[in-house]
Structure formats: C-alpha cells, structure tokens
Design a protein around this motif. Structure first.
Motif, PDB file in Angstrom:
ATOM      1  N   ARG A 139     -37.657  74.505  65.620  1.00  0.00           N
ATOM      2  CA  ARG A 139     -38.687  73.922  65.985  1.00  0.00           C
ATOM      3  C   ARG A 139     -38.518  72.369  64.934  1.00  0.00           C
ATOM      4  N   GLU A 140     -38.052  72.604  63.669  1.00  0.00           N
ATOM      5  CA  GLU A 140     -37.907  71.346  63.034  1.00  0.00           C
ATOM      6  C   GLU A 140     -36.841  70.427  63.440  1.00  0.00           C
ATOM      7  N   PHE A 141     -35.743  71.253  63.840  1.00  0.00           N
ATOM      8  CA  PHE A 141     -34.571  70.480  64.375  1.00  0.00           C
ATOM      9  C   PHE A 141     -35.047  69.592  65.662  1.00  0.00           C
ATOM     10  N   VAL A 142     -35.576  70.331  66.632  1.00  0.00           N
ATOM     11  CA  VAL A 142     -35.827  69.491  67.869  1.00  0.00           C
ATOM     12  C   VAL A 142     -37.004  68.408  67.727  1.00  0.00           C
ATOM     13  N   HIS A 143     -37.894  68.545  66.863  1.00  0.00           N
ATOM     14  CA  HIS A 143     -38.627  67.309  66.577  1.00  0.00           C
ATOM     15  C   HIS A 143     -37.862  66.290  65.758  1.00  0.00           C
ATOM     16  N   SER A 144     -37.134  66.769  64.900  1.00  0.00           N
ATOM     17  CA  SER A 144     -36.544  65.547  63.900  1.00  0.00           C
ATOM     18  C   SER A 144     -35.532  64.885  64.766  1.00  0.00           C
ATOM     19  N   VAL A 145     -34.807  65.706  65.495  1.00  0.00           N
ATOM     20  CA  VAL A 145     -33.654  64.832  66.190  1.00  0.00           C
ATOM     21  C   VAL A 145     -34.238  63.700  67.163  1.00  0.00           C
ATOM     22  N   VAL A 146     -35.246  64.128  67.770  1.00  0.00           N
ATOM     23  CA  VAL A 146     -36.008  62.973  68.522  1.00  0.00           C
ATOM     24  C   VAL A 146     -36.771  61.563  67.736  1.00  0.00           C
ATOM     25  N   CYS A 151     -34.111  59.757  70.547  1.00  0.00           N
ATOM     26  CA  CYS A 151     -33.796  59.922  71.796  1.00  0.00           C
ATOM     27  C   CYS A 151     -35.069  60.040  72.599  1.00  0.00           C
ATOM     28  N   GLY A 152     -34.752  60.352  74.014  1.00  0.00           N
ATOM     29  CA  GLY A 152     -35.890  60.557  74.770  1.00  0.00           C
ATOM     30  C   GLY A 152     -36.700  61.801  74.657  1.00  0.00           C
ATOM     31  N   ALA A 153     -35.874  62.816  74.490  1.00  0.00           N
ATOM     32  CA  ALA A 153     -36.270  64.258  74.498  1.00  0.00           C
ATOM     33  C   ALA A 153     -35.254  65.283  73.896  1.00  0.00           C
ATOM     34  N   ALA A 154     -35.781  66.361  73.345  1.00  0.00           N
ATOM     35  CA  ALA A 154     -34.591  67.310  73.119  1.00  0.00           C
ATOM     36  C   ALA A 154     -35.241  68.722  73.459  1.00  0.00           C
ATOM     37  N   ALA A 155     -34.148  69.625  73.605  1.00  0.00           N
ATOM     38  CA  ALA A 155     -34.707  70.967  73.993  1.00  0.00           C
ATOM     39  C   ALA A 155     -33.648  72.132  73.466  1.00  0.00           C
ATOM     40  N   PHE A 156     -34.174  73.205  73.076  1.00  0.00           N
ATOM     41  CA  PHE A 156     -33.080  74.153  72.407  1.00  0.00           C
ATOM     42  C   PHE A 156     -33.528  75.367  72.770  1.00  0.00           C
ATOM     43  N   TYR A 157     -32.571  76.283  72.910  1.00  0.00           N
ATOM     44  CA  TYR A 157     -32.754  77.630  73.359  1.00  0.00           C
ATOM     45  C   TYR A 157     -32.073  78.442  72.323  1.00  0.00           C
ATOM     46  N   TYR A 158     -33.043  79.272  71.774  1.00  0.00           N
ATOM     47  CA  TYR A 158     -32.745  80.259  70.750  1.00  0.00           C
ATOM     48  C   TYR A 158     -32.110  81.603  71.289  1.00  0.00           C
ATOM     49  N   PRO A 160     -30.873  84.726  69.766  1.00  0.00           N
ATOM     50  CA  PRO A 160     -31.542  85.933  69.145  1.00  0.00           C
ATOM     51  C   PRO A 160     -32.931  86.422  69.692  1.00  0.00           C
ATOM     52  N   THR A 161     -33.895  85.327  69.768  1.00  0.00           N
ATOM     53  CA  THR A 161     -35.227  85.751  70.332  1.00  0.00           C
ATOM     54  C   THR A 161     -35.460  85.340  71.711  1.00  0.00           C
ATOM     55  N   GLY A 162     -34.646  84.483  72.245  1.00  0.00           N
ATOM     56  CA  GLY A 162     -35.143  84.029  73.665  1.00  0.00           C
ATOM     57  C   GLY A 162     -35.930  82.878  73.653  1.00  0.00           C
ATOM     58  N   ASP A 163     -36.296  82.211  72.633  1.00  0.00           N
ATOM     59  CA  ASP A 163     -37.224  81.150  72.707  1.00  0.00           C
ATOM     60  C   ASP A 163     -36.786  79.813  72.960  1.00  0.00           C
ATOM     61  N   ILE A 164     -37.229  78.974  73.864  1.00  0.00           N
ATOM     62  CA  ILE A 164     -36.913  77.716  74.081  1.00  0.00           C
ATOM     63  C   ILE A 164     -38.184  76.684  73.564  1.00  0.00           C
ATOM     64  N   VAL A 165     -37.503  75.923  72.828  1.00  0.00           N
ATOM     65  CA  VAL A 165     -38.240  74.947  72.001  1.00  0.00           C
ATOM     66  C   VAL A 165     -37.763  73.414  72.651  1.00  0.00           C
ATOM     67  N   ARG A 166     -39.089  72.708  72.916  1.00  0.00           N
ATOM     68  CA  ARG A 166     -39.014  71.221  73.668  1.00  0.00           C
ATOM     69  C   ARG A 166     -39.571  70.223  72.725  1.00  0.00           C
ATOM     70  N   SER A 167     -39.110  69.065  72.724  1.00  0.00           N
ATOM     71  CA  SER A 167     -39.774  67.997  72.061  1.00  0.00           C
ATOM     72  C   SER A 167     -39.513  66.735  73.139  1.00  0.00           C
ATOM     73  N   GLY A 168     -40.702  65.908  73.229  1.00  0.00           N
ATOM     74  CA  GLY A 168     -40.680  64.841  73.921  1.00  0.00           C
ATOM     75  C   GLY A 168     -41.289  65.004  75.553  1.00  0.00           C
ATOM     76  N   PRO A 169     -41.684  63.941  75.990  1.00  0.00           N
ATOM     77  CA  PRO A 169     -42.067  64.067  77.456  1.00  0.00           C
ATOM     78  C   PRO A 169     -41.201  63.985  78.447  1.00  0.00           C
ATOM     79  N   GLU A 170     -39.870  63.482  77.946  1.00  0.00           N
ATOM     80  CA  GLU A 170     -38.844  63.512  79.165  1.00  0.00           C
ATOM     81  C   GLU A 170     -37.783  64.379  79.108  1.00  0.00           C
ATOM     82  N   SER A 171     -38.204  65.666  78.731  1.00  0.00           N
ATOM     83  CA  SER A 171     -37.257  66.823  78.779  1.00  0.00           C
ATOM     84  C   SER A 171     -37.278  67.483  80.126  1.00  0.00           C
TER      85      SER A 171
END
Length: 477
Positions: A139-146, A151-158, A160-171
């Motif tokens: 979560r910290e990475f996705v928000h910090s990289v934007v 960047c317009g937006a960022a998304a990350f699929y983790y 081991p847990t299957g979580d998908i974390v997004r940041s920014g309205p343009e994802s």
C-alpha cells in the motif's frame, strides 16, 4: 512553432547579422577574425538554445561570410580556390560545432534527468518504511510512487495474498485481469500510446506479483528499477515478518516449557507424600484394604513417571539440558536401564550383546540411561507380552551404536519419519496403548544434545529396532 521558439530563432539570426554588420561597416578586420567570431557566436547559440537555432545561425553566417568577406564581394560566387577551402572549412566547422554543442547539451539534460529520477527512487525507498508487514508495504509503495513520480495512477497485484491495491483515479485502463496476466509474463510491457507500463515483480525467479503504472511515466530504465525495488523491499518485509513470527513462536515455546516445568514440579511434591503414605499404610493394612492401597501406590508411581517425562520434555524444548559427560561403558548404561525396568519386564527374555573390546562412550550417564530406558519401554509397550527384547552395542564408523530390537508388529512406513515427534502416537496404537508420546521425543532431544543421532529400522510383522550413536571416550562429538 511557438512564439518562444520563434523568438529564439530571430535572436540567433540577429546575433549573426549584427556581427556581420559590425565587421563590414564599423570594424574592418581580416577574414580569419570574422570566421572565428562567427564560430564563437554559433557555439554560444547552440549552448544556449539548441541545435536547430545553431544550424539556422550557421547557414546565415556562411552566406554572410561568403557575400561580404570572400572575393568577389557582393556575390555568392568564389573565384579564389583558397577561399573555397576556407569557406568549406568554415561551413563544416560551424555545423559540427553546433551539433557537438547540442549533443553535449542533450547529454547534460539526460544526466540531470537521471539524477532527478535517482533522487525520486531514493525518496520512494525512504517512504517505504519496513514495517514487517508485506501488505502495508504494498500500500505504501502504490501511494508513494504516484506522489513522488507524479504518475497518473498505479496498481499492484500481490500474489501471496491475492490482494490488488490501486492508487489514483486514472487506474481504470489497467484491469484486474491485466494485472494477473502481467504476473505470468517474463518481461515488462510498455504501451506508449496509452502510456501504460506493466511488469512482473520477481525476486530470484520467485513470482511476487505484478506492477502497473499509468502515465506520465519516467524513463524505461527507471520503470524497471521500480519493479526491482518493490521486489527487494517486499522480500525484506517478508523476512522481517517471518523473523518476528519465529521469535514469537520461540518465546511462546519458552513460556510453555517453563509452565510445564513448574507444573510438573508442583505435581511431584504431593505425589511424593501420597507415595510415602501409601507405602506406609501397605505395611500394616488388612487384606480388604490392601488392594486399594496397591492401586494408589501403582498410580502414584505412574503419575511420578509422567511428571518426570514432562520435566524432561520441557528441558529439551527449552534447550536446558546440562550435560555432565564422562567416559562410561555402554554395558553399564544398558544394565542400569534394565535394573530400573525390572518390574515392567515381567519375565521377558532380554539378551544383551556388547562387542568385545568396545571402548567406553563419552556421554552423560544419567541422560543416556534415560534414552536406553525410553527405548526399552517403547519395546515393552508395542510388542506382545513375553516376546524377547534384544539389546546390542557395536562400533560402526568410529561411533558406538546401541540398538534395542523388539518383536512387535513394526511401524508403518508413513509413520517412521514422525515417530520421534512429541505426542505422536501410531494410528493402530493410539487408543489401546498407554503412553504420552513423549518418551522417544525426549530420547531424540538427549541424543542430539550429545551431537549424535537416533533412528529406527522396522519391517511390518517382524518388529522394530531403535538405534542411537555415541562418540567413543576421548573423541569430540
């Protein structure tokens, strides 16, 4: 063309025109001085504004130099061959100098851009504090990289847990399916038209998930560095998390061992009193009460043995076995264990075979005698009444190996690897045979504390043989 760039072109041409007018009307000098001054002006324009402006200035300078300073004056033709050489040299030098200057300017701009991106990578690394929690790190990475790379937006699929974390309205251009697919590919993918970058996140060939960024995007090398950075950071976070769990488990194990040790000692104290009272009463009790007192006496013995096993298991788990090693004959260890178990053997035939000339073992006699005792008790429990038990002591591969063999039903192959686990009981004997499942685990802990090993060999219907090795006296384990 923008007004700003048009102004730069006009200024570049104005500088050259001013120099030509100066040398033509106010300051008569030779042709070499004119050419060098014009070259310096072109280099200044290139350094200040770029290649296009410098090229335009070069063309005007060549034409003016030809028209006003090379014979015949006032015409674009050249009569003297030497002037042709001078003119050609000036033209090549002007264009080359402007290109070199523009190249140097471009490289300087690229170096500055790389420096800024490295600073941003460092800022991102600082923002991703290692908390020992991989999900929080994502979560910290996705928000910090934007925020840092704008960047317009960022998304990350983790993974081991299957979580998908997004940041920014343009994802929205990157769907969940795109992220899952990116985790399976080998190389990053960059779509310049949509300004979308997707990349698998791996470390050491092991997949951790996938990353997606939506433009404006940094350089491709920086994008790859981001994928590597998040992989390393995630692995560190997982390592911290695992270490924290391991430490918590160790502390829990120590606490449990301390509680078991304390409880066993608290049980042992009243048992001693019960045993003493029952023994005293048995001496003068009438026949009608003797059977009940005998039961009390035998059960007190059983509880006493159980508490002793609990104490021993707690010490093994806590690593608090204090060895007092010395040289002792293997035959004496076997004889001591048989002496303690004389009542339980119930007339079984026990054979002891010790190899001739067997050297003494270097061990703690009391603890190793417990190992022999636990192995013999195991043979008594899991073999038919009256069946023989064979005990051997031999020298193999510079180790003294003691074996206890029974004629029981044998151990199933799938259970042999678990037979030394604490509280493990075989499937066939789990309910019809008394025991706690701690005896062999205690034996294993004692043998391993001596730096040696214990193992079992078994055949269905033929019985089992428990072996353990010890070093000869004088040899270091």
């Amino acid at each position: 063309m923008s007004a700003r760039r048009a102004w730069r072109f006009a200024a570049s041409l104005g500088v050259v025109a001013a120099l030509l007018a100066l040398y033509r009307t106010l300051l008569p000098v030779n042709n070499t001085t004119v050419a060098l001054t014009l070259l310096l002006a072109i280099l200044g324009v290139s350094a200040r504004w770029g290649l296009a402006e410098a090229t335009a200035a070069s063309v005007l300078a060549v034409m003016g130099f030809n028209y006003y300073f090379l014979e015949p004056i006032g015409r674009f033709t050249i009569d003297d061959p030497q002037n042709w050489v001078a003119f050609g040299a000036f033209l090549v030098t002007a264009v080359t100098a402007s290109q070199l200057s523009a190249y140097a300017r471009r490289r300087t701009a690229e170096a500055e851009a790389r420096r800024l991106e490295i600073e941003k990578l460092y800022a991102l690394l600082q923002a991703m504090t290692l908390t020992g929690n991989a999900r929080r790190t994502v979560r910290e990475f996705v928000h910090s990289v934007v925020r840092i790379f704008e960047c317009g937006a960022a998304a990350f699929y983790y993974g081991p847990t299957g979580d998908i974390v997004r940041s920014g309205p343009e994802s929205a251009p990157v769907s969940d399916h795109d992220l899952l697919a990116a985790a399976e590919i080998e190389e990053p993918s960059l779509d310049p038209l949509r300004a979308v970058f997707t990349a698998p996140v791996r470390l050491g060939g092991r997949g951790l998930g996938s990353l997606a960024l939506v433009g404006p995007l940094p350089a491709e090398a920086t994008l790859r560095a981001l994928a590597n950075l998040v992989a390393i950071t995630l692995e560190k976070a997982r390592a911290i998390e695992n270490a924290s769990h391991a430490e918590a488990a160790r502390q829990s194990e120590l606490l449990k061992s301390a509680l078991l040790d304390s409880l066993a000692h608290d049980i042992k104290t009243p048992l001693t009193s019960i045993k003493a009272a029952a023994t005293s009463l048995l001496g003068g009790a009438p026949e009608s009460e003797r059977e009940l007192l005998t039961i009390i006496d035998e059960e007190a013995d059983r509880l006493n043995r159980l508490s002793a096993e609990v104490i021993a298991m707690a010490r093994v788990d806590a690593g608090k076995l204090h060895l007092e090693k010395r040289g002792v004959a293997a035959g004496d260890l076997i004889a001591g264990a048989l002496s303690e178990l004389a009542g339980e053997l119930r007339g079984r035939k026990v054979t002891v075979e010790a190899a001739a000339g067997l050297p003494p073992v270097e061990a703690d006699p009391e603890l190793i005698q417990q190992v022999v005792k636990h192995c013999i008790e195991n043979a008594i429990k899991y073999s038919p009444d009256g069946s023989p038990i064979a005990i051997s002591a031999t020298l193999k591969n510079e180790k003294i190996v003691i074996g206890i063999a029974d004629r029981g039903p044998g151990i199933e192959e799938g259970e042999r690897l678990r037979i030394f686990e604490r509280f493990f009981r075989g499937r066939r004997h789990r309910f019809d045979t008394q025991g706690t499942g701690m005896g062999l685990a205690i034996a294993k802990g004692i043998v391993e504390a001596h730096g040696e090993r214990i193992w079992v060999e078994s055949e269905r219907g033929q019985g089992s043989v428990f072996y353990f090795s010890l070093p000869p006296s004088g040899a270091r384990p």
